[in-house]
Design an enzyme around this catalytic site. Structure first.
Site, short mmCIF file in Angstrom:
data_model
loop_
_atom_site.label_atom_id
_atom_site.label_comp_id
_atom_site.label_asym_id
_atom_site.label_seq_id
_atom_site.Cartn_x
_atom_site.Cartn_y
_atom_site.Cartn_z
N HIS A 68 -8.25 11.74 1.28
CA HIS A 68 -7.45 10.53 1.37
C HIS A 68 -6.20 10.76 2.23
O HIS A 68 -5.31 9.91 2.29
CB HIS A 68 -7.06 10.15 -0.07
CG HIS A 68 -6.56 8.77 -0.28
ND1 HIS A 68 -5.29 8.50 -0.73
CD2 HIS A 68 -7.15 7.57 -0.13
CE1 HIS A 68 -5.12 7.20 -0.85
NE2 HIS A 68 -6.23 6.61 -0.49
N ASP A 98 1.79 18.79 19.00
CA ASP A 98 2.48 20.04 19.29
C ASP A 98 3.98 19.92 19.03
O ASP A 98 4.69 20.92 19.02
CB ASP A 98 2.20 20.48 20.73
CG ASP A 98 2.37 19.33 21.71
OD1 ASP A 98 1.57 18.38 21.66
OD2 ASP A 98 3.31 19.39 22.53
N ASP A 148 17.30 9.35 -8.15
CA ASP A 148 18.77 9.46 -8.14
C ASP A 148 19.37 9.18 -6.76
O ASP A 148 20.42 9.73 -6.43
CB ASP A 148 19.22 10.87 -8.58
CG ASP A 148 18.92 11.14 -10.04
OD1 ASP A 148 18.63 10.19 -10.78
OD2 ASP A 148 18.97 12.33 -10.43
N LYS A 203 -3.38 11.07 5.12
CA LYS A 203 -2.96 10.13 6.16
C LYS A 203 -1.80 10.76 6.93
O LYS A 203 -0.65 10.39 6.76
CB LYS A 203 -2.51 8.81 5.53
CG LYS A 203 -3.64 8.02 4.90
CD LYS A 203 -3.15 7.20 3.74
CE LYS A 203 -4.19 6.35 3.08
NZ LYS A 203 -5.51 6.86 2.90
N HIS A 259 0.83 -1.20 0.00
CA HIS A 259 0.00 0.00 0.00
C HIS A 259 0.87 1.26 0.00
O HIS A 259 0.37 2.38 0.00
CB HIS A 259 -0.87 -0.06 1.26
CG HIS A 259 -2.04 0.81 1.25
ND1 HIS A 259 -2.11 1.98 1.95
CD2 HIS A 259 -3.21 0.70 0.60
CE1 HIS A 259 -3.27 2.55 1.75
NE2 HIS A 259 -3.96 1.81 0.93
N LYS A 262 3.32 4.30 -0.93
CA LYS A 262 3.42 5.18 -2.09
C LYS A 262 4.60 6.12 -1.86
O LYS A 262 4.50 7.06 -1.08
CB LYS A 262 2.15 6.01 -2.26
CG LYS A 262 0.83 5.21 -2.14
CD LYS A 262 -0.04 5.82 -1.09
CE LYS A 262 -1.29 5.07 -0.72
NZ LYS A 262 -1.63 3.81 -1.28
C1 LIG Z 1 -8.07 2.83 2.50
O1 LIG Z 1 -9.34 2.39 2.82
C2 LIG Z 1 -10.29 2.44 1.78
C3 LIG Z 1 -11.61 1.97 2.30
O2 LIG Z 1 -11.49 0.70 2.88
C4 LIG Z 1 -9.86 1.61 0.61
O3 LIG Z 1 -10.78 1.76 -0.45
C5 LIG Z 1 -8.52 2.09 0.15
O4 LIG Z 1 -8.05 1.27 -0.89
C6 LIG Z 1 -7.57 2.03 1.32
N1 LIG Z 1 -6.30 2.39 0.88
C7 LIG Z 1 -5.95 3.51 0.27
C8 LIG Z 1 -5.78 3.51 -1.20
O5 LIG Z 1 -5.72 4.50 0.91
#
Ligand SMILES: *[C@@H]1O[C@H](CO)[C@@H](O)[C@H](O)[C@H]1NC(C)=O
Ligand SMILES: *[C@@H]1O[C@H](CO)[C@@H](O)[C@H](O)[C@H]1NC(C)=O
Ligand SMILES: *[C@@H]1O[C@H](CO)[C@@H](O)[C@H](O)[C@H]1NC(C)=O
Ligand SMILES: *[C@@H]1O[C@H](CO)[C@@H](O)[C@H](O)[C@H]1NC(C)=O
Length: 482
Positions: A407, A414, A200, A409, A193, A195
């Site tokens: 989206h 502080d 370089d 994350k 998952h 990214k």
């Molecule tokens: C994060 O959670 C969602 C909902 O479950 C899912 O569709 C997604 O693929 C997950 N990952 C990403 C790409 O952030």
């Protein structure tokens, strides 16, 4: 050593009449034996001692380690965002786009581009919606294809499912890129998952955006680019090499070979200047089985950053669930949830969660969020609040599948800025490969440059107080908002 010395003395006492040559040759022999013993001892010590502890003695509890590893690269960090088409904030808080960041990284590239990715849908072919906003994604794919013929382009990607499009990867392979698929489902029952980009072995990008055209124009994303930072790039490169290795071996080594281990972690972060500000930085990885020696697992980092907060913890994530959301049978998982309640209660820390609400949100998220948000009582100084962020969509935008969502994350306290790639539910820390950048600039309150922490705080406050976020109240029903 003492034994040899006494032996030599004894020899001299008993045989005072011995010729000088004899004494001399015995001396040489004894010294040679000594030297051999010493060398052997050193070699054995080196073999038995894990790499990182040779430089950093084992910490006594709570004590800061002597930090011998630092980096003088002129690292420049830029917070980058994708703001979905039509989303307007009443705020001066803006950042360069992720699209621009990827373009400029490709423009810098001289020798290599390594990309860790979940899936690839950079062209609009996947939805058939004829979206003009697919243009940035298509531009990235085209530029990457052109570079694939000229430099080393390596892509680690989660093994695509039969239904997932493979055209982009095929195009890149045909252009000369090397692609390795990682079967995380088989390896850890998860997905790859992560990214990030490494250019370089010098510049990096890490953040929430997938290799998806929507991530540039239709989904709200946040990440960071760091230019001219070989030491950090080398460390992120080790995480890339781990995926690359898994793409070939399709099995997880245990332990990981030494070349994957790191000196930089939450106890001994990399010290480097970020925009001229002295900073402590480290990279995390998940799941723990993918962490070579020295690497801080992502969950440990999150728990420690929350624990370390003195006054506030702000969290902006798409999904938040105290469960293993993909596990059967169902499994409760409350590591992060407990930590938030603990600091709210024990340290009176202000906790804010900005969670995404969209068509695909799981209804079960709401009662758990409501439970967290019920830890609110000003008289007792309990202050956890939750808001849902909705990216509005016009009828035309509604036709784009899997778009119009926040989206992000990241977490900001502080003290610390944490920029990750994982949703916040158990699976992402136990089974799924993810990574995060953790920046600590607390030692530098008088810096003239804005810290990463202050920039993330401003983004959070902008989003939290905007019309797009709604407090989660007793009466929240998912259908009302999303
Ligand atoms: C994060 O959670 C969602 C909902 O479950 C899912 O569709 C997604 O693929 C997950 N990952 C990403 C790409 O952030
Ligand atoms: C990186 O370093 C090069 C060479 O010193 C410099 O020209 C360039 O402007 C730097 N990039 C950034 C983004 O600071
Ligand atoms: C951040 O850095 C300061 C000063 O170096 C240190 O005391 C603190 O423990 C660090 N915090 C975290 C969470 O690493
Ligand atoms: C921006 O401010 C205007 C005027 O106060 C208000 O009507 C609008 O809803 C605000 N938009 C956002 C996104 O906060």
């Amino acid at each position: 050593m003492h034994v040899s010395y006494n032996q030599l003395e004894g020899e001299q006492g008993r045989r005072q009449d011995n010729r000088k040559e004899l004494m001399y040759s015995r001396c040489v022999l004894a010294l040679a034996t000594l030297a051999t013993m010493l060398l052997t001892a050193m070699a054995v010590y080196n073999l038995l001692t894990p790499r990182e502890s040779r430089f950093h003695p084992v910490p006594s509890s709570g004590q800061r380690l002597p930090k011998t590893e630092s980096c003088s690269d002129p690292c420049q960090i830029v917070v980058v965002e994708s703001i979905p088409e039509g989303l307007v904030f009443n705020s001066s808080v803006t950042h360069p786009s992720i699209f621009q960041a990827w373009l400029s990284l490709m423009a810098e590239a001289q020798s290599s581009i390594d990309i860790s990715s979940f899936y690839w849908t950079l062209t609009n072919k996947d939805t058939g919606t004829q979206e003009p906003t697919a243009y940035p994604g298509e531009t990235i794919l085209k530029a990457l294809g052109e570079l694939s013929g000229k430099l080393s382009v390596r892509i680690a990607v989660n093994l695509p499912q039969a239904t997932q499009p493979k055209e982009d990867l095929q195009l890149l392979t045909d252009s000369g890129a090397e692609v390795r698929t990682v079967n995380m489902r088989k390896l850890t029952s998860g997905v790859l998952h992560t990214k990030f980009w490494v250019i370089d072995k010098k510049h990096v990008y890490i953040g929430s955006a997938n290799m998806d055209w929507r991530s540039l124009t239709q989904v709200k994303e946040l990440g960071a680019v760091i230019y001219n930072c070989s030491c950090l790039a080398a460390d992120l490169g080790k995480i890339f090499e781990a995926y690359w290795f898994l793409g070939e071996s399709q099995s997880i080594p245990s332990p990981w070979p030494n070349s994957f281990s790191t000196l930089y972690n939450m106890d001994t972060p990399l010290q480097l200047p970020l925009n001229g500000t002295p900073s402590d930085v480290y990279l995390t990885s998940s799941p723990p089985s993918l962490c070579a020696a020295g690497r801080t697992p992502d969950l440990r980092s999150i728990l420690s950053v929350i624990e370390d907060a003195q006054s506030f913890v702000y969290i902006a994530v798409m999904n938040y669930l105290p469960t293993m959301e993909f596990s059967h049978p169902k499994k409760y998982w409350s590591d992060i949830d407990n930590q938030l309640r603990r600091v709210a209660y024990e340290k009176r820390v202000r906790v804010r969660l900005l969670i995404s609400c969209w068509a695909s949100s799981q209804p079960v998220m709401i009662p758990f969020l409501r439970s967290l948000a019920s830890v609110y009582e000003p008289k007792s100084k309990l202050d956890i609040q939750v808001r849902l962020f909705v990216v509005p969509a016009s009828p035309k935008q509604k036709e784009i599948p899997f778009a119009r969502v926040n989206h992000n994350k990241y977490m900001v306290t502080d003290k610390i800025a944490y920029i990750g790639t994982s949703n916040w539910s158990g699976d992402y820390f136990v089974h799924t490969a993810g990574s995060a950048l953790v920046v600590n600039q607390t030692a530098q309150s008088q810096s003239t440059e804005p810290t990463v922490q202050s920039q993330l705080q401003a983004v959070f406050e902008r989003d939290w107080s905007s019309d797009y976020s709604t407090p989660l109240t007793q009466y929240s029903d998912l259908k009302d908002f999303c």
